[in-house]
Design a protein around this motif. Structure first.
Motif, PDB file in Angstrom:
ATOM      1  N   PRO A 162       4.803 -17.862 -16.695  1.00 55.32           N
ATOM      2  CA  PRO A 162       5.494 -16.556 -16.705  1.00 55.32           C
ATOM      3  C   PRO A 162       6.767 -16.610 -15.868  1.00 55.32           C
ATOM      4  CG  PRO A 162       3.147 -16.311 -16.242  1.00 55.32           C
ATOM      5  CD  PRO A 162       3.436 -17.775 -16.152  1.00 55.32           C
ATOM      6  N   ASN A 163       7.774 -15.918 -16.309  1.00 59.50           N
ATOM      7  CA  ASN A 163       9.048 -15.919 -15.573  1.00 59.50           C
ATOM      8  C   ASN A 163       9.460 -14.520 -15.143  1.00 59.50           C
ATOM      9  OD1 ASN A 163       9.625 -14.856 -18.050  1.00 59.50           O
ATOM     10  ND2 ASN A 163      11.407 -16.140 -18.463  1.00 59.50           N
ATOM     11  N   ILE A 164       8.477 -13.656 -14.935  1.00 57.81           N
ATOM     12  CA  ILE A 164       8.744 -12.274 -14.515  1.00 57.81           C
ATOM     13  C   ILE A 164       8.474 -12.161 -13.020  1.00 57.81           C
ATOM     14  CG2 ILE A 164       8.125  -9.849 -14.782  1.00 57.81           C
ATOM     15  CD1 ILE A 164       7.277 -10.473 -17.637  1.00 57.81           C
ATOM     16  N   ILE A 165       9.501 -11.832 -12.261  1.00 56.47           N
ATOM     17  CA  ILE A 165       9.375 -11.693 -10.809  1.00 56.47           C
ATOM     18  C   ILE A 165       9.010 -10.256 -10.482  1.00 56.47           C
ATOM     19  CG2 ILE A 165      10.556 -11.922  -8.589  1.00 56.47           C
ATOM     20  CD1 ILE A 165      12.452 -13.883  -9.965  1.00 56.47           C
ATOM     21  N   ASP A 166       7.904 -10.082  -9.801  1.00 55.34           N
ATOM     22  CA  ASP A 166       7.429  -8.742  -9.459  1.00 55.34           C
ATOM     23  C   ASP A 166       8.071  -8.290  -8.147  1.00 55.34           C
ATOM     24  OD1 ASP A 166       6.051  -6.350  -9.514  1.00 55.34           O
ATOM     25  OD2 ASP A 166       4.230  -7.195  -8.622  1.00 55.34           O
ATOM     26  N   ASN A 167       9.397  -8.148  -8.170  1.00 53.15           N
ATOM     27  CA  ASN A 167      10.114  -7.722  -6.972  1.00 53.15           C
ATOM     28  C   ASN A 167      11.539  -7.360  -7.361  1.00 53.15           C
ATOM     29  OD1 ASN A 167      10.903  -7.338  -4.215  1.00 53.15           O
ATOM     30  ND2 ASN A 167       9.333  -8.817  -3.623  1.00 53.15           N
ATOM     31  N   PHE A 168      12.301  -6.833  -6.379  1.00 50.90           N
ATOM     32  CA  PHE A 168      13.696  -6.482  -6.618  1.00 50.90           C
ATOM     33  C   PHE A 168      14.606  -7.703  -6.582  1.00 50.90           C
ATOM     34  CE2 PHE A 168      12.205  -2.438  -4.509  1.00 50.90           C
ATOM     35  CZ  PHE A 168      12.165  -1.708  -5.681  1.00 50.90           C
ATOM     36  N   MET A 169      14.155  -8.774  -5.928  1.00 49.36           N
ATOM     37  CA  MET A 169      14.998  -9.935  -5.693  1.00 49.36           C
ATOM     38  C   MET A 169      14.144 -11.194  -5.723  1.00 49.36           C
ATOM     39  SD  MET A 169      15.495  -9.771  -1.554  1.00 49.36           S
ATOM     40  CE  MET A 169      15.784 -11.534  -1.440  1.00 49.36           C
TER      41      MET A 169
ATOM     42  N   TYR B 185       5.899 -11.743   5.726  1.00 51.65           N
ATOM     43  CA  TYR B 185       5.691 -13.194   5.803  1.00 51.65           C
ATOM     44  C   TYR B 185       4.533 -13.623   6.702  1.00 51.65           C
ATOM     45  CZ  TYR B 185      10.287 -13.276   3.626  1.00 51.65           C
ATOM     46  OH  TYR B 185      11.339 -13.082   2.765  1.00 51.65           O
ATOM     47  N   ALA B 186       4.060 -12.764   7.593  1.00 47.36           N
ATOM     48  CA  ALA B 186       2.971 -13.161   8.496  1.00 47.36           C
ATOM     49  C   ALA B 186       1.616 -12.882   7.857  1.00 47.36           C
ATOM     50  CB  ALA B 186       3.099 -12.431   9.838  1.00 47.36           C
ATOM     51  N   ARG B 187       1.433 -13.334   6.632  1.00 50.06           N
ATOM     52  CA  ARG B 187       0.176 -13.144   5.912  1.00 50.06           C
ATOM     53  C   ARG B 187       0.090 -14.191   4.813  1.00 50.06           C
ATOM     54  NH1 ARG B 187       1.924 -10.287   1.287  1.00 50.06           N
ATOM     55  NH2 ARG B 187       3.683  -8.889   1.600  1.00 50.06           N
ATOM     56  N   THR B 188      -1.034 -14.208   4.144  1.00 48.01           N
ATOM     57  CA  THR B 188      -1.237 -15.187   3.085  1.00 48.01           C
ATOM     58  C   THR B 188      -0.336 -14.888   1.892  1.00 48.01           C
ATOM     59  OG1 THR B 188      -3.052 -13.844   2.203  1.00 48.01           O
ATOM     60  CG2 THR B 188      -3.626 -15.590   3.755  1.00 48.01           C
ATOM     61  N   ASN B 189      -0.298 -15.862   0.986  1.00 47.64           N
ATOM     62  CA  ASN B 189       0.543 -15.749  -0.203  1.00 47.64           C
ATOM     63  C   ASN B 189      -0.031 -14.695  -1.146  1.00 47.64           C
ATOM     64  OD1 ASN B 189       2.227 -16.080  -2.366  1.00 47.64           O
ATOM     65  ND2 ASN B 189       1.438 -18.093  -2.944  1.00 47.64           N
ATOM     66  N   ALA B 190       0.367 -13.443  -0.916  1.00 47.13           N
ATOM     67  CA  ALA B 190      -0.133 -12.337  -1.730  1.00 47.13           C
ATOM     68  C   ALA B 190       0.948 -11.278  -1.835  1.00 47.13           C
ATOM     69  CB  ALA B 190      -1.406 -11.748  -1.120  1.00 47.13           C
ATOM     70  N   ASN B 191       0.954 -10.554  -2.931  1.00 45.77           N
ATOM     71  CA  ASN B 191       1.903  -9.470  -3.146  1.00 45.77           C
ATOM     72  C   ASN B 191       1.162  -8.143  -3.140  1.00 45.77           C
ATOM     73  OD1 ASN B 191       4.179 -11.138  -3.449  1.00 45.77           O
ATOM     74  ND2 ASN B 191       3.653 -11.544  -5.576  1.00 45.77           N
ATOM     75  N   PHE B 192       1.744  -7.149  -2.467  1.00 43.54           N
ATOM     76  CA  PHE B 192       1.160  -5.819  -2.400  1.00 43.54           C
ATOM     77  C   PHE B 192       2.167  -4.806  -2.940  1.00 43.54           C
ATOM     78  CE2 PHE B 192      -0.745  -8.231   1.129  1.00 43.54           C
ATOM     79  CZ  PHE B 192      -2.088  -8.137   0.769  1.00 43.54           C
ATOM     80  N   PRO B 193       1.699  -3.668  -3.454  1.00 42.26           N
ATOM     81  CA  PRO B 193       2.620  -2.657  -3.993  1.00 42.26           C
ATOM     82  C   PRO B 193       3.663  -2.182  -2.977  1.00 42.26           C
ATOM     83  CG  PRO B 193       0.375  -2.191  -4.681  1.00 42.26           C
ATOM     84  CD  PRO B 193       0.282  -3.312  -3.697  1.00 42.26           C
ATOM     85  N   ILE B 194       3.270  -2.151  -1.703  1.00 44.27           N
ATOM     86  CA  ILE B 194       4.195  -1.648  -0.682  1.00 44.27           C
ATOM     87  C   ILE B 194       5.300  -2.652  -0.369  1.00 44.27           C
ATOM     88  CG2 ILE B 194       2.988  -2.544   1.347  1.00 44.27           C
ATOM     89  CD1 ILE B 194       3.537   0.118   2.729  1.00 44.27           C
ATOM     90  N   ASP B 195       5.161  -3.898  -0.830  1.00 41.71           N
ATOM     91  CA  ASP B 195       6.172  -4.926  -0.545  1.00 41.71           C
ATOM     92  C   ASP B 195       7.556  -4.503  -1.025  1.00 41.71           C
ATOM     93  OD1 ASP B 195       4.195  -6.417   0.535  1.00 41.71           O
ATOM     94  OD2 ASP B 195       4.171  -7.968  -1.009  1.00 41.71           O
ATOM     95  N   LYS B 196       7.611  -3.840  -2.172  1.00 40.48           N
ATOM     96  CA  LYS B 196       8.907  -3.436  -2.723  1.00 40.48           C
ATOM     97  C   LYS B 196       9.575  -2.390  -1.832  1.00 40.48           C
ATOM     98  CE  LYS B 196       7.476  -4.404  -7.466  1.00 40.48           C
ATOM     99  NZ  LYS B 196       7.209  -3.850  -8.811  1.00 40.48           N
ATOM    100  N   SER B 197       8.776  -1.487  -1.268  1.00 41.15           N
ATOM    101  CA  SER B 197       9.343  -0.481  -0.358  1.00 41.15           C
ATOM    102  C   SER B 197       9.860  -1.138   0.915  1.00 41.15           C
ATOM    103  CB  SER B 197       8.273   0.566  -0.011  1.00 41.15           C
ATOM    104  OG  SER B 197       7.822   1.223  -1.171  1.00 41.15           O
TER     105      SER B 197
END
Length: 278
Positions: A149-156, A236-248
């Motif tokens: 997949p080439n879809i980045i789940d973020n603004f950047m 960055y001080a956590r494991t390799n995971a994405n959370f909904p609040i990351d974008k905010s």
């Protein structure tokens, strides 16, 4: 909503660039603002302007469209400049804290300790550290195979969202990110808080007027430190995971922090106000 966000983000970006450019031009053109504090402040404004210009325009131009595309090379450029400016700003904020410490705790030796050569050397060290840090991050991500997949789940483009797209085991890289980004940012953040605590405590030995000026200067520095380090530690001080609040959190780092930094530093700075008006 996309149109509303387009206008809002565009206005924020314009204010950010104008504010940081005004600080740089004012400090560069003024002879009365030639102290190390203003030298480092102009450098911080330059970093904020570069970082915001690297990320924000792409987000703004993408908002009116339903399908947003970024090339691989542009993505890698975002990663490189993002970590270049962030790595440089970490050291620069430490240098600015040291400058405040010397100015308040060792005022008689201030001009000797913080001479022009030392200030330039400190700035070069900051940029060198940022460059090396950014090269390491880029080497980590550039060598990974992206075949799914080439879809980045973020603004950047950033490390964790890109690691999610890699077609190989990224566990070790994720751990190195925690050490290289999260742990270092956390340690430096607490060192800076302790340092400013020592500086504020030492203000008791100064006169009332000096106390007020130095306290407001330290308060502005602490505010900028919190705005910069708290989002970095959270991301960055956590494991390799994405959370909904990351974008905010990412939105705060991209748009809010570079915009408010000039306001925070100059709000109670009479010298900057006078020179800007002149």
């Amino acid at each position: 909503m996309q149109k509303v966000l387009f206008v809002s983000f565009l206005l924020i970006y314009i204010v950010t660039i104008m504010g940081n450019l005004l600080i740089m031009m004012t400090i560069t053109a003024s002879r009365s603002l030639d102290s190390p504090m203003y030298f480092f402040l102009a450098s911080l404004s330059f970093i904020d302007a570069v970082y915001s210009t690297t990320i924000a325009p792409k987000i703004i131009t993408d908002l009116p469209h339903d399908k947003n595309i970024i090339s691989f090379q542009s993505c890698m450029t975002q990663v490189f400049i993002d970590h270049l400016t962030a790595g440089t700003e970490v050291i620069l904020l430490v240098v600015m804290a040291y400058d405040q410490y010397v100015a308040i705790c060792k005022p008689l030796h201030y001009l000797i300790i913080m001479n022009q050569k030392v200030c330039v050397l400190m700035l070069l060290v900051a940029w060198t550290k940022g460059f090396l840090h950014s090269v390491v991050q880029l080497l980590f991500i550039y060598q990974l195979p992206f075949c799914g997949p080439n879809i980045i789940d973020n603004f950047m483009c950033d490390m964790y969202p890109l690691l999610k797209l890699a077609c190989s085991d990224t566990h070790l890289i994720g751990l190195s990110m925690i050490v290289n980004e999260g742990a270092i940012h956390t340690v430096v953040f607490f060192i800076l808080l302790v340092s400013y605590g020592v500086i504020v405590h030492s203000l008791k030995t100064h006169g009332l007027e000096g106390n007020h000026k130095a306290f407001y200067t330290c308060a502005s520095h602490i505010t900028v430190v919190v705005l910069f380090f708290v989002p970095c530690i959270f991301l960055y001080a956590r494991t390799n995971a994405n959370f909904p609040i990351d974008k905010s959190i990412m939105f705060v780092s991209i748009f809010i922090t570079p915009m408010v930094n000039p306001l925070i530093y100059t709000l109670r700075n009479e010298k900057c106000h006078e020179e800007a008006l002149d």
